[in-house]
Scaffold this active site. Structure first.
Site, short mmCIF file in Angstrom:
data_model
loop_
_atom_site.label_atom_id
_atom_site.label_comp_id
_atom_site.label_asym_id
_atom_site.label_seq_id
_atom_site.Cartn_x
_atom_site.Cartn_y
_atom_site.Cartn_z
N GLU A 116 23.51 -24.67 12.87
CA GLU A 116 24.61 -25.28 14.14
C GLU A 116 25.40 -26.28 13.87
O GLU A 116 25.42 -26.80 12.73
CB GLU A 116 23.46 -25.38 15.13
CG GLU A 116 22.85 -24.12 15.66
CD GLU A 116 21.94 -24.67 16.95
OE1 GLU A 116 21.90 -25.88 17.55
OE2 GLU A 116 21.39 -23.78 17.40
N ASP A 211 16.66 -37.36 38.79
CA ASP A 211 15.67 -37.91 39.45
C ASP A 211 14.89 -39.23 38.69
O ASP A 211 14.56 -40.25 39.19
CB ASP A 211 14.85 -36.90 40.10
CG ASP A 211 15.49 -36.05 40.81
OD1 ASP A 211 16.69 -36.03 41.38
OD2 ASP A 211 14.90 -34.77 40.76
N HIS A 232 29.08 -29.27 26.10
CA HIS A 232 28.73 -28.38 25.16
C HIS A 232 29.98 -27.86 25.13
O HIS A 232 30.68 -27.34 26.16
CB HIS A 232 27.90 -27.32 25.51
CG HIS A 232 27.27 -26.46 24.43
ND1 HIS A 232 28.28 -25.22 24.09
CD2 HIS A 232 26.11 -26.49 23.63
CE1 HIS A 232 27.78 -24.61 22.95
NE2 HIS A 232 26.52 -25.29 22.85
N ARG A 279 29.39 -31.22 18.19
CA ARG A 279 29.84 -30.89 19.38
C ARG A 279 31.16 -31.80 20.14
O ARG A 279 31.94 -31.38 20.82
CB ARG A 279 28.99 -30.88 20.36
CG ARG A 279 27.72 -29.85 20.10
CD ARG A 279 26.61 -29.83 21.13
NE ARG A 279 25.75 -28.47 20.65
CZ ARG A 279 24.69 -28.46 21.12
NH1 ARG A 279 24.19 -29.53 21.90
NH2 ARG A 279 23.93 -27.51 20.68
N HIS A 340 26.28 -30.76 29.10
CA HIS A 340 24.97 -30.06 28.33
C HIS A 340 23.92 -31.03 28.43
O HIS A 340 22.92 -30.39 28.46
CB HIS A 340 25.58 -29.63 27.17
CG HIS A 340 24.62 -28.73 26.42
ND1 HIS A 340 23.87 -27.78 26.75
CD2 HIS A 340 23.98 -28.69 25.27
CE1 HIS A 340 23.07 -27.10 26.33
NE2 HIS A 340 23.15 -27.95 24.89
N ARG A 375 24.44 -36.41 20.14
CA ARG A 375 23.25 -35.88 19.71
C ARG A 375 23.52 -34.61 18.71
O ARG A 375 24.44 -33.83 18.92
CB ARG A 375 22.63 -34.88 20.95
CG ARG A 375 21.20 -34.04 20.25
CD ARG A 375 20.72 -33.28 21.49
NE ARG A 375 21.62 -32.33 22.10
CZ ARG A 375 21.35 -31.09 22.40
NH1 ARG A 375 20.10 -30.66 22.20
NH2 ARG A 375 22.34 -29.97 22.68
N LEU A 381 14.57 -30.95 21.42
CA LEU A 381 13.42 -30.28 21.72
C LEU A 381 12.51 -31.05 20.72
O LEU A 381 11.33 -31.31 20.85
CB LEU A 381 13.20 -28.94 21.16
CG LEU A 381 14.27 -27.78 22.24
CD1 LEU A 381 14.19 -26.48 21.80
CD2 LEU A 381 13.31 -28.01 23.80
#
Ligand SMILES: Cc1cc2nc3c(=O)[nH]c(=O)nc-3n(C[C@H](O)[C@H](O)[C@H](O)COP(=O)(O)OP(=O)(O)OC[C@H]3O[C@@H](n4cnc5c(N)ncnc54)[C@H](O)[C@@H]3O)c2cc1C
Length: 511
Positions: A116, A211, A232, A279, A340, A375, A381
């Protein structure tokens, strides 16, 4: 009052993996997960590309992954954190596999590693283009097997209960009965994910309204680097669809080009890595092209790629495009940048501890120092997996004093108040999204940010009054939280005086 040892707010990868570990280690303690929608609904469920982990030790190495992460973070990542997270990746992947998550392999039985934007090697472990769904499936099934975990769906956490900078639990709205429950917990973990719905165009599902970060900020926890928002570059452009469907970075990794409406392949003008630049660079380049041409979108071109390969690797994207009449092997795909990911959030140390005692944060709502100003794709993840493990180990090996329960914790009976009209919250949410897109989007101007701040203060006052006079509802509280988050983004954008990574601001001048 409901007593629980561990209160977990959120059922994405961060909350669920923490729950599994604690449940196994402390079978006599009880764990409650509250989640505002159904248990599987989360950003996690929609993750497509995969998990960035070094499994190929011949071509790849942790030091290369560290280098790529630091480069994407543009000088603002914490090097010790980056090294710790990346070195722990292979262990955390093994755990996911042990819990039943399956990842694609090639013909020789090795993991089929995707590449990626911003990665110098193929290192993204994936399950077709539905990695998040597969992970969520596996970990929810583990959670269901644990007798000491209770999952409360459609329970919306409103606010933390604190005393003397120590978290004692939380107020939680049962959305079915409209009752406000008081949870007393030894440990509280905020794992509420991102903030996508502050912007109209977002890849995030509707639960992503910030939240947890807003309630942590109200409780006095440190919240930092909220200005670093990742857009993104390639969300499917459809005028009416919310949330916006993501066309994974992996499609560009497989060789797709970006073109203007006139057919020009423009990324080569902006960066040597062209479509595989990180990105932030791709999003800013598209933004500049769109401003120059006035077009609403640019196009992703896969026409030179093999149809069988596209079908094999991107079945969900293929089907989604097909559903709106686009054959991705033959037609151009209209794309636009969309919010994103949030790089900042609730500040935590390397044990996941916030600045409030007995309060931890994990996953996208937290700021660990891994991402810095931007990022690297598929590192989030991984971050959630590593930090839920770090928090678990901290709690396993440390004893701490439980704070005394406050006797003056108010119990709410708000049923008799009038309901807020859905029209009111919908309209104000829309106005807020418009304001954030215009004044605090991909490229920002100090004058716009200052104007946005004024408007946000007005709305904050208005909504705070509504919260006192109307029944507390998920809708109203989301709106209240979104305003808190918007103010954090705007204020922290005003304060940052250097551009880094995903953050581009002009101090003078106007669009
Ligand atoms: C389309 C898409 C694709 C992505 N692809 C990738 C990828 O390929 N690789 C990668 O590493 N990352 C990817 N990401 C990012 C990644 O999925 C997320 O950062 C990560 O899953 C966040 O996990 P989490 O557990 O922190 O939060 P989430 O998974 O978002 O879970 C948050 C949970 O908190 C609950 N919640 C929120 N507020 C409340 C409240 N007030 N009360 C109770 N519950 C609440 C939600 O309902 C949800 O269950 C992608 C994200 C999107 C949207």
């Amino acid at each position: 009052m409901i007593q629980t040892n561990y209160l977990i707010i959120g059922s994405g990868v961060a909350g669920l993996t923490f729950a599994i570990k604690i449940a196994d280690r402390f079978p006599h303690k009880n764990i409650t997960i509250v989640t505002k929608a159904s248990e599987e609904e989360s950003n996690t469920k929609y993750a497509q590309g995969g998990v960035a982990v070094v499994v190929d030790k011949i071509e790849d190495s942790c030091s290369q992954h560290i280098k790529d992460t630091l480069l994407a973070g543009d000088g603002l990542s914490d090097e010790a954190v980056v090294s710790m997270v990346i070195n722990q990746g292979p262990q955390r992947l093994k755990e996911l596999i042990k819990w039943g998550a399956e990842f694609d392999k090639d013909a020789s039985g090795n993991y089929d590693l995707g590449k990626e934007g911003g990665h110098s090697q193929n290192r993204v472990v994936h399950h077709k283009d539905q990695t998040g769904l597969e992970i969520e499936r596996a970990i929810i099934s583990q959670v269901h097997q644990k007798k000491n975990i209770q999952v409360l769906e459609h329970h919306f956490a409103l606010d933390l209960i604190t005393d003397n900078n120590c978290c004692l639990g939380a107020y939680v709205l049962n959305q079915k009965t409209n009752e406000i429950l008081v949870f007393k917990s030894d440990v509280t973990l905020i794992a509420t994910g991102g903030i996508g719905h502050l912007y109209g165009h977002t890849t995030n599902p509707v639960i992503a309204t910030g939240d947890g970060i807003a309630m942590a900020a109200r409780a006095g926890a440190q919240v930092t680097e909220m200005e670093f928002i990742q857009f993104h570059p390639t969300a499917l452009y459809e005028a009416s669809s919310r949330p916006t469907f993501l066309i994974s970075e992996a499609v560009r990794g497989a060789g797709a080009y970006l073109r203007t409406k006139k057919g020009e392949r423009f990324m080569t003008k902006y960066d040597d890595r062209a479509e595989l630049a990180s990105r932030d660079i791709v999003s800013q380049s598209i933004d500049m092209e769109l401003k120059k041409t006035g077009d609403p979108c640019v196009y992703l071109d896969c026409r030179h790629l093999d149809r069988a390969m596209l079908l094999e690797h991107f079945p969900m994207i293929y089907q989604r495009c097909k559903s709106i009449g686009i054959d991705m092997a033959r037609d151009l795909i209209p794309v636009v940048p969309a919010q994103h990911y949030l790089c900042g959030g609730i500040s935590v140390n390397t044990d996941g501890k916030t600045s409030v005692e007995n309060l931890f944060a994990c996953g996208e709502c937290s700021r660990t120092g891994l991402h810095g100003a931007n990022r690297l794709a598929s590192n989030s993840l991984l971050e959630a997996l590593v930090y839920s493990d770090k928090i678990y180990h901290y709690l396993e090996s440390h004893s701490w004093e439980n704070a005394d329960w406050r006797d003056d914790v108010p119990v709410y009976d708000l049923i008799k108040r009038p309901k807020i009209s859905a029209q009111y919250t919908k309209k104000l949410k829309k106005e807020l999204q418009h304001l954030m897109r215009q004044n605090a989007g991909i490229i920002r101007y100090n004058s716009d940010l200052l104007n946005a701040e004024k408007q946000l203060h007005k709305w904050q006052e208005e909504v705070q009054t509504k919260c006192k006079t109307h029944q507390i509802s998920c809708d109203l509280y989301e709106l209240k939280n979104m305003i808190v988050i918007a103010l954090l983004i705007v204020r922290q954008s005003i304060l940052r005086d250097e551009n880094h990574g995903g953050f581009v601001k002009f101090t003078i001048g106007k669009k």
